[in-house]
Design a protein around this motif. Structure first.
Motif, PDB file in Angstrom:
ATOM      1  N   GLU A  42      37.030  50.967  93.811  1.00 49.66           N
ATOM      2  CA  GLU A  42      37.387  52.331  94.187  1.00 49.66           C
ATOM      3  C   GLU A  42      36.170  53.202  94.468  1.00 49.66           C
ATOM      4  O   GLU A  42      36.228  54.128  95.274  1.00 49.66           O
ATOM      5  N   ARG A  43      35.055  52.927  93.790  1.00 52.24           N
ATOM      6  CA  ARG A  43      33.878  53.782  93.941  1.00 52.24           C
ATOM      7  C   ARG A  43      33.062  53.453  95.197  1.00 52.24           C
ATOM      8  O   ARG A  43      32.073  54.136  95.497  1.00 52.24           O
ATOM      9  N   TRP A  46      35.509  51.538 101.683  1.00 52.25           N
ATOM     10  CA  TRP A  46      36.467  50.495 102.012  1.00 52.25           C
ATOM     11  C   TRP A  46      36.391  50.175 103.504  1.00 52.25           C
ATOM     12  O   TRP A  46      36.689  51.032 104.345  1.00 52.25           O
ATOM     13  N   THR A  56      42.315  46.144  94.799  1.00 51.32           N
ATOM     14  CA  THR A  56      41.475  47.035  94.013  1.00 51.32           C
ATOM     15  C   THR A  56      42.046  47.152  92.607  1.00 51.32           C
ATOM     16  O   THR A  56      43.258  46.966  92.405  1.00 51.32           O
ATOM     17  N   ARG A  58      42.022  49.456  88.867  1.00 52.00           N
ATOM     18  CA  ARG A  58      41.682  50.696  88.165  1.00 52.00           C
ATOM     19  C   ARG A  58      41.798  50.463  86.660  1.00 52.00           C
ATOM     20  O   ARG A  58      42.812  49.958  86.175  1.00 52.00           O
ATOM     21  N   GLN A 272      45.769  55.419  85.216  1.00 50.47           N
ATOM     22  CA  GLN A 272      46.119  54.114  85.769  1.00 50.47           C
ATOM     23  C   GLN A 272      47.621  53.848  85.736  1.00 50.47           C
ATOM     24  O   GLN A 272      48.064  52.750  86.035  1.00 50.47           O
ATOM     25  N   PHE A 278      47.094  56.656  91.667  1.00 45.63           N
ATOM     26  CA  PHE A 278      46.579  55.334  92.051  1.00 45.63           C
ATOM     27  C   PHE A 278      47.226  54.820  93.331  1.00 45.63           C
ATOM     28  O   PHE A 278      46.537  54.480  94.311  1.00 45.63           O
ATOM     29  N   ASP A 281      46.416  57.130  96.280  1.00 42.82           N
ATOM     30  CA  ASP A 281      45.033  56.956  96.721  1.00 42.82           C
ATOM     31  C   ASP A 281      44.878  55.701  97.569  1.00 42.82           C
ATOM     32  O   ASP A 281      44.190  55.701  98.603  1.00 42.82           O
ATOM     33  N   VAL A 282      45.489  54.605  97.128  1.00 45.70           N
ATOM     34  CA  VAL A 282      45.376  53.340  97.852  1.00 45.70           C
ATOM     35  C   VAL A 282      45.988  53.463  99.247  1.00 45.70           C
ATOM     36  O   VAL A 282      45.377  53.061 100.252  1.00 45.70           O
ATOM     37  N   ARG A 285      43.846  55.658 101.502  1.00 40.73           N
ATOM     38  CA  ARG A 285      42.588  55.020 101.915  1.00 40.73           C
ATOM     39  C   ARG A 285      42.830  53.900 102.925  1.00 40.73           C
ATOM     40  O   ARG A 285      41.993  53.652 103.801  1.00 40.73           O
TER      41      ARG A 285
END
Length: 437
Positions: A42-43, A46, A56, A58, A272, A278, A281-282, A285
């Motif tokens: 995540e950091r 991508w 990914t 978490r 999480q 989560f 965000d996925v 992204r």
């Protein structure tokens, strides 16, 4: 049939190798790597491309994997979600308790809604993770004490003649595991054992999340081997079988997603959990990585679909009166579709119709579950996840007995049904289903 039997063996191995959510997610990550998936921390940036397979993680306890279709135009997401955690007991930071100089107990607190009596008088041990200082930083290391280490003893019936008539347990009194006899070096003993297991010095361990786990091995049993009993079937049976279906499915026009969240058993409201950002965000992204706009993301979500996979209550052979008389389910008789008027489950008429269509394609039977109207049932992660990112969703599961026991029972055949149905879901073009007016 050979493939099906191998699936059952794979599930049994996975259950035996997953004493905690951390171990389950590590197991999924290993299987993804073996299948050619690439990790995207995540950091980090991508780099996502059509036709790619990625995952990914978490917190070490939640995971999301995704397959990007190779011919994406107006695309959609298809998501199968489950959870990695199960009810258990977590060790407190200072775990050792001395009792009158003759015993040492471990100080624990309950995690989730526990069927306490099922944890008594059976071999238990400790597993989880440790944060170890290494090369000037910190690294997560998994811990599993692979031996019988503690036990929670019952009070003899001679000392509690009414024990069979009562069912209340005080977790601070009745449920503390016996760890050792009287000794001078008990303080910090768990940390010393964990350090020895990891091959590091005690002072290098800066934090630990450790839990009790049931040492009993999974068992396939019954007249024709039709039942599976194991610790943590809720929800690792659904997690593993939906994962297997995900790996076998493919749709060039969509992004297929497998998500497994931690902390469902305590409300999902963690960084999480299903209530976190989560999944959102996925998905965002992925959309950004494909060079698509916010408008295209909203359009994709509007034609997307989530299947929330979490086990359901089978009719109990000794207590059929505990279930609704017409909306009740049985082991080995198909995938369960769960509904609730108060939306504890996210299923509605449209999502049920879509899922029934998927199962029909796969040749998989379905059953319908609803709680008795005079009994409060459980909830699951589907409606919680949808509070962060909205799409059509259905709650399904596999029928099981003794949910939240330390040793649960489910149907062997249902595992095959779930794999076949989830594969059909990921193979299908969900966006072709439209809600007419």
């Amino acid at each position: 049939m050979e493939c099906y039997e191998e699936d059952v063996r794979g599930l049994v191995r996975f259950l035996a190798d997953s004493p905690t959510a951390f171990h389950a997610v590590e197991g999924f990550a290993r299987l993804l790597e073996e299948s050619g998936y690439r990790e995207l921390p995540e950091r980090e940036h991508w780099d996502i491309r059509p036709g790619g397979n990625y995952y990914t993680v978490r917190n070490g306890s939640s995971i999301a994997a995704f397959q990007v279709g190779s011919t994406l135009g107006d695309y959609s997401f298809k998501v199968a979600a489950s959870h990695s955690d199960s009810p258990t007991f977590k060790l407190k930071e200072k775990a050792e308790l001395e009792v009158r100089g003759h015993y040492t107990q471990l100080n624990t607190e309950g995690y989730g809604s526990i069927l306490c009596s099922t944890w008594m008088d059976r071999p238990l041990s400790v597993a989880g993770r440790a944060i170890v200082r290494e090369d000037g930083g910190f690294r997560e290391r998994l811990v599993r004490i692979d031996r019988d280490m503690v036990l929670i003893p019952s009070v003899a019936i001679h000392m509690d003649r009414n024990v069979n008539e009562k069912s209340a347990f005080n977790k601070q009194v009745d449920m503390l595991p016996l760890f050792a006899g009287g000794a001078d070096d008990v303080q910090g003993a768990v940390r010393r054992i964990a350090a020895e297991e990891l091959g590091v010095r005690e002072e290098e361990i800066f934090g630990m999340d450790l839990y009790l786990y049931n040492r009993m091995q999974p068992s396939v049993w019954g007249k024709d081997g039709e039942f599976l009993s194991a610790p943590r079937l809720d929800d690792l049976q659904c997690a593993y079988t939906s994962f297997a279906g995900f790996l076998r499915g493919a749709d060039d026009r969509a992004v297929n997603v497998f998500a497994c969240f931690d902390n469902e058993e305590v409300g999902s409201n963690t960084k999480q959990g299903a209530g976190s950002t989560f999944l959102k965000d996925v998905l965002e992204r992925i959309n950004e990585g494909l060079g698509k706009t916010r408008e295209e993301l909203r359009r994709a979500l509007a034609s997307s679909f989530l299947v929330s996979c979490d086990n359901a209550h089978a009719v109990h052979p000794n207590h059929p009166e505990k279930t609704d008389q017409s909306n009740c389910v049985y082991m080995n008789e198909g995938i369960v579709i769960k509904s609730h008027a108060g939306q504890q489950y996210t299923s509605d008429a449209f999502s049920i119709a879509v899922w029934r269509g998927v199962c029909e394609r796969a040749g998989v039977p379905v059953q319908f579950f609803a709680n008795r109207s005079d009994m409060r049932g459980g909830s699951t992660l589907g409606n919680i996840a949808m509070s962060q990112v909205s799409m059509n969703a259905v709650d399904i599961g596999l029928a099981q007995l003794a949910m939240h026991s330390s040793y649960e029972t489910a149907g062997v055949r249902d595992s095959e049904y779930m794999i076949r149905a989830v594969k059909a879901f990921f193979d299908s073009g969900i966006c072709e289903y439209t809600l007419g007016r």
